[in-house]
Design a protein around this motif. Structure first.
Motif, PDB file in Angstrom:
ATOM      1  N   GLN A 293       1.245  -1.107   0.001  1.00 51.27           N
ATOM      2  CA  GLN A 293       0.025   0.201  -0.101  1.00 51.27           C
ATOM      3  C   GLN A 293       0.880   1.287  -0.044  1.00 51.27           C
ATOM      4  O   GLN A 293       0.502   2.124  -0.699  1.00 51.27           O
ATOM      5  N   LEU A 294       1.927   1.151   0.685  1.00 48.85           N
ATOM      6  CA  LEU A 294       2.943   2.314   1.005  1.00 48.85           C
ATOM      7  C   LEU A 294       3.870   2.287  -0.309  1.00 48.85           C
ATOM      8  O   LEU A 294       4.952   1.485  -0.110  1.00 48.85           O
ATOM      9  N   ILE A 295       3.744   2.942  -1.362  1.00 40.02           N
ATOM     10  CA  ILE A 295       4.694   2.880  -2.201  1.00 40.02           C
ATOM     11  C   ILE A 295       5.256   4.310  -2.755  1.00 40.02           C
ATOM     12  O   ILE A 295       4.801   5.350  -2.648  1.00 40.02           O
ATOM     13  N   ARG A 296       6.337   4.241  -3.569  1.00 41.08           N
ATOM     14  CA  ARG A 296       6.858   5.446  -4.061  1.00 41.08           C
ATOM     15  C   ARG A 296       6.924   6.593  -3.662  1.00 41.08           C
ATOM     16  O   ARG A 296       7.570   6.827  -2.609  1.00 41.08           O
ATOM     17  N   GLY A 297       5.965   7.527  -4.077  1.00 38.99           N
ATOM     18  CA  GLY A 297       6.197   9.001  -3.549  1.00 38.99           C
ATOM     19  C   GLY A 297       5.700   9.158  -2.204  1.00 38.99           C
ATOM     20  O   GLY A 297       6.312   9.861  -1.519  1.00 38.99           O
ATOM     21  N   GLU A 298       4.907   8.508  -1.528  1.00 35.41           N
ATOM     22  CA  GLU A 298       4.384   8.461  -0.288  1.00 35.41           C
ATOM     23  C   GLU A 298       5.283   7.932   0.717  1.00 35.41           C
ATOM     24  O   GLU A 298       5.610   8.441   1.622  1.00 35.41           O
ATOM     25  N   TRP A 299       6.002   6.852   0.048  1.00 32.19           N
ATOM     26  CA  TRP A 299       6.956   6.111   0.921  1.00 32.19           C
ATOM     27  C   TRP A 299       8.117   7.042   0.956  1.00 32.19           C
ATOM     28  O   TRP A 299       8.707   7.367   2.416  1.00 32.19           O
ATOM     29  N   LEU A 300       8.599   7.638  -0.082  1.00 29.49           N
ATOM     30  CA  LEU A 300       9.818   8.626   0.128  1.00 29.49           C
ATOM     31  C   LEU A 300       9.354  10.035   1.053  1.00 29.49           C
ATOM     32  O   LEU A 300      10.105  10.344   1.688  1.00 29.49           O
ATOM     33  N   GLY A 301       8.150  10.438   0.812  1.00 32.32           N
ATOM     34  CA  GLY A 301       7.807  11.521   1.602  1.00 32.32           C
ATOM     35  C   GLY A 301       7.926  11.204   3.086  1.00 32.32           C
ATOM     36  O   GLY A 301       8.328  11.816   3.745  1.00 32.32           O
ATOM     37  N   ARG A 302       7.419  10.089   3.522  1.00 37.65           N
ATOM     38  CA  ARG A 302       7.559   9.814   4.928  1.00 37.65           C
ATOM     39  C   ARG A 302       8.816   9.443   5.430  1.00 37.65           C
ATOM     40  O   ARG A 302       9.301   9.916   6.659  1.00 37.65           O
ATOM     41  N   ILE A 303       9.942   9.325   4.763  1.00 38.34           N
ATOM     42  CA  ILE A 303      11.245   9.116   5.017  1.00 38.34           C
ATOM     43  C   ILE A 303      11.782  10.316   5.329  1.00 38.34           C
ATOM     44  O   ILE A 303      12.538  10.661   6.268  1.00 38.34           O
ATOM     45  N   LEU A 304      11.500  11.270   4.267  1.00 36.04           N
ATOM     46  CA  LEU A 304      11.951  12.657   4.480  1.00 36.04           C
ATOM     47  C   LEU A 304      11.285  13.547   5.607  1.00 36.04           C
ATOM     48  O   LEU A 304      11.888  14.385   6.216  1.00 36.04           O
ATOM     49  N   GLY A 305      10.314  12.907   6.178  1.00 34.59           N
ATOM     50  CA  GLY A 305       9.684  13.528   7.048  1.00 34.59           C
ATOM     51  C   GLY A 305      10.101  12.942   8.554  1.00 34.59           C
ATOM     52  O   GLY A 305       9.544  13.439   9.779  1.00 34.59           O
ATOM     53  N   THR A 306      10.769  11.877   8.684  1.00 32.87           N
ATOM     54  CA  THR A 306      11.182  11.283   9.811  1.00 32.87           C
ATOM     55  C   THR A 306      12.215  11.963  10.465  1.00 32.87           C
ATOM     56  O   THR A 306      13.064  12.577   9.822  1.00 32.87           O
ATOM     57  N   THR A 307      12.142  11.820  11.901  1.00 33.55           N
ATOM     58  CA  THR A 307      13.186  12.268  12.660  1.00 33.55           C
ATOM     59  C   THR A 307      14.038  11.172  13.423  1.00 33.55           C
ATOM     60  O   THR A 307      13.647  10.741  14.407  1.00 33.55           O
ATOM     61  N   PRO A 308      15.075  10.541  12.755  1.00 31.00           N
ATOM     62  CA  PRO A 308      15.910   9.642  13.272  1.00 31.00           C
ATOM     63  C   PRO A 308      16.856  10.046  14.384  1.00 31.00           C
ATOM     64  O   PRO A 308      17.377   9.012  15.285  1.00 31.00           O
ATOM     65  N   GLY A 309      17.195  11.059  14.498  1.00 27.99           N
ATOM     66  CA  GLY A 309      18.215  11.405  15.640  1.00 27.99           C
ATOM     67  C   GLY A 309      17.776  12.123  16.890  1.00 27.99           C
ATOM     68  O   GLY A 309      16.521  12.336  16.961  1.00 27.99           O
ATOM     69  N   GLU A 310      18.352  12.423  17.762  1.00 22.93           N
ATOM     70  CA  GLU A 310      18.053  12.809  18.936  1.00 22.93           C
ATOM     71  C   GLU A 310      17.920  14.231  18.892  1.00 22.93           C
ATOM     72  O   GLU A 310      17.106  15.006  19.854  1.00 22.93           O
ATOM     73  N   ASP A 311      18.292  15.127  17.845  1.00 23.70           N
ATOM     74  CA  ASP A 311      18.047  16.597  17.602  1.00 23.70           C
ATOM     75  C   ASP A 311      16.821  16.712  17.348  1.00 23.70           C
ATOM     76  O   ASP A 311      16.543  17.865  16.943  1.00 23.70           O
ATOM     77  N   ASN A 312      16.025  15.956  16.819  1.00 21.27           N
ATOM     78  CA  ASN A 312      14.568  15.923  16.479  1.00 21.27           C
ATOM     79  C   ASN A 312      14.331  16.685  15.397  1.00 21.27           C
ATOM     80  O   ASN A 312      13.375  17.448  14.570  1.00 21.27           O
ATOM     81  N   GLN A 313      15.621  16.731  14.191  1.00 19.84           N
ATOM     82  CA  GLN A 313      15.431  17.296  12.840  1.00 19.84           C
ATOM     83  C   GLN A 313      14.969  16.038  11.949  1.00 19.84           C
ATOM     84  O   GLN A 313      15.322  14.883  12.075  1.00 19.84           O
ATOM     85  N   SER A 314      14.223  16.530  11.000  1.00 22.04           N
ATOM     86  CA  SER A 314      13.494  15.550   9.889  1.00 22.04           C
ATOM     87  C   SER A 314      14.916  15.313   9.161  1.00 22.04           C
ATOM     88  O   SER A 314      15.895  15.931   8.899  1.00 22.04           O
ATOM     89  N   VAL A 315      14.846  14.201   8.358  1.00 18.54           N
ATOM     90  CA  VAL A 315      15.548  13.788   7.361  1.00 18.54           C
ATOM     91  C   VAL A 315      15.929  14.933   6.337  1.00 18.54           C
ATOM     92  O   VAL A 315      17.087  15.326   5.997  1.00 18.54           O
ATOM     93  N   ALA A 316      14.542  15.591   5.790  1.00 21.09           N
ATOM     94  CA  ALA A 316      14.690  16.698   5.121  1.00 21.09           C
ATOM     95  C   ALA A 316      15.469  17.824   5.802  1.00 21.09           C
ATOM     96  O   ALA A 316      16.444  18.434   4.999  1.00 21.09           O
TER      97      ALA A 316
END
Length: 469
Positions: A293-316
């Protein structure tokens, strides 16, 4: 009209308009098989534009500098290269011949990256001569590249392939850990010879969360490299961008439930009750997730909006703060909707114990990736003049190799109006990996021809006229 062929547990393919038009003309399909042989790979690359646009729009929503490189290994045609470059994309190459063909196709060096897992001396020399970025995998490869650089007098552009140290990510054979690269680059001679222009990683599977983690690790390594005097400009997250072959989530779930409930030895769904690597009713990791269900553009958008570090910054935000371009190397997802494989029925018969089988003029490497099976229902095109009477029934598709387990697909199929020699079987959406990644000419059987649809109808792709030496 009900289909002439479907899986005992159905998995109905999503078709592009050009596929529907082609399959609505069985006489044309028969003529193409007669002229070019079976199996036959057919391509229309116009859907690639839609797939590219979907990814670019997702990146643009986050104001991320973004570039796409088609994974050439997913489809060997030169038409795929032409379409990608016409859309402003680059090409990811994995061998000397892939690189050489792209250069002869006049793909600019800045739109190429070499990511081969094992790189020959000839490949290294060609990349250095043409100033193409190389994804550097290990120290031995780097030392050989330094020798090539010394002989050529050129400074070499490289992307360091990074292996994650995060315990939530499985160990990988690709790349080195960040501290290993930093240690290797402490030599002044190496720094002078290698221009580190980016970070590259190869991550198995399709997890967006894991990619966000590894993008964070990559940007941390970029900070350390800049402190050492390097000036990397991009992070390349490789491929693994999901797509979906099926529209029906219920069919996908029901197939795996039916397979889990199958008694041992029952061949009503699969050859010799093969579980395809599954344990229970959940989809097996041994096969591609043909419904997602989660493919291509929506999948990439979620990655860019994710905050993986402790500084609370998104990937983007992390990418933009550093002025780093994000790159990716999709194969399957860019070629979604771009290919279809036709094969001719050679015979119908029964196994010695009475199980029905249908022989095709093709082999199992011509519609298969590294996955345990291709979980999409083929489409049957009946010939006008069958050699024998068609009898309704079911059976398995077998191929040309002289081994017992030569199954084209391991699922059982229903033929409510029968099937006969001379009929055609169409395998939808095979353009990404399924046609070419493991195709074999064993038994000295010829490889499938490749056609592409153009303004003058169906013509051979130029790759079929090339001789690799």
């Amino acid at each position: 009209m009900p289909p002439l062929m479907y899986g005992t547990a159905q998995l109905t393919a999503r078709l592009e308009p050009w596929m529907e038009d082609l399959l609505a003309d069985p006489l044309l399909c028969q003529e193409l098989i007669k002229q070019y042989g079976s199996p036959l790979n057919l391509h229309d690359f116009t859907p690639m534009s839609r797939n590219i646009t979907e990814l670019r729009e997702a990146a643009a929503e986050h104001d991320v500098d973004f570039q796409i490189y088609l994974a050439r290994k997913a489809n060997k045609t030169l038409g795929a290269i032409d379409q990608a470059v016409a859309q402003g994309c680059g090409v990811d190459v994995a061998s000397f011949h892939e690189l050489d063909q792209c250069l002869k196709r006049e793909v600019p060096a800045d739109l190429l990256i070499v990511t081969a897992a094992v790189k020959s001396s000839a490949l290294l020399k060609l990349a250095v001569e043409k100033n193409v970025v190389l994804s550097l995998d290990n120290v031995d490869e780097a030392l050989e590249l330094l020798d090539v650089a010394a002989q050529s007098g050129h400074r070499v552009r490289v992307a360091l392939r990074l292996a994650s140290t995060n315990p939530t990510i499985a160990p990988t054979r690709f790349g080195l850990r960040a501290e290993q690269w930093l240690e290797f680059l402490r030599s002044e001679e190496r720094t002078e010879s290698l221009e580190v222009c980016g970070i590259h990683f190869h991550l198995n599977g399709y997890s967006g969360e894991q990619r966000a983690v590894l993008l964070h690790e990559s940007l941390t390594l970029i900070d350390a490299l800049r402190n050492q005097g390097h000036a990397p400009q991009f992070v390349d997250m490789g491929g693994g961008i999901p797509m979906s072959y099926l529209d029906d989530a219920a069919q996908w779930a029901e197939f795996w439930k039916a397979l889990a409930d199958l008694p041992e030895g029952d061949e009503s769904l699969t050859w010799k009750s093969d579980r395809l690597g599954a344990n229970g009713s959940q989809p097996s990791s041994a096969v591609y997730p043909y419904y997602q269900q989660l493919i291509r553009g929506e999948w990439l958008g979620r990655i860019l909006g994710t905050t993986p570090g402790e500084d609370n910054q998104s990937v983007a935000q992390m990418l933009n703060e550093r002025g780093i371009q994000l790159r990716c190397e999709p194969g399957r997802t860019l070629l979604d909707g771009c290919g279809l494989t036709l094969a001719e029925v050679a015979f119908t018969k029964t196994r010695s114990d009475g199980v029905p089988i249908v022989g095709l003029h093709m082999n199992r490497t011509q519609c298969r990736s590294t996955s345990a099976d291709f979980l999409v229902d083929p489409i049957l095109l009946q010939s006008a003049t069958p050699r024998r009477e068609r009898i309704p029934g079911s059976g398995f598709l077998v191929g040309a190799y002289c081994i017992e387990e030569e199954l084209i697909l391991r699922r059982r199929f229903e033929f409510p109006q029968g099937i006969a020699a001379g009929d055609l079987v169409a395998f939808p959406n095979t353009g990404g990996y399924l046609m070419h990644i493991i195709e074999s000419a064993s038994h000295q059987l010829p490889l499938a021809n490749n056609l592409r649809r153009g303004s003058q109808g169906w013509v051979r792709d130029d790759i079929d006229s090339m001789i690799l030496s």
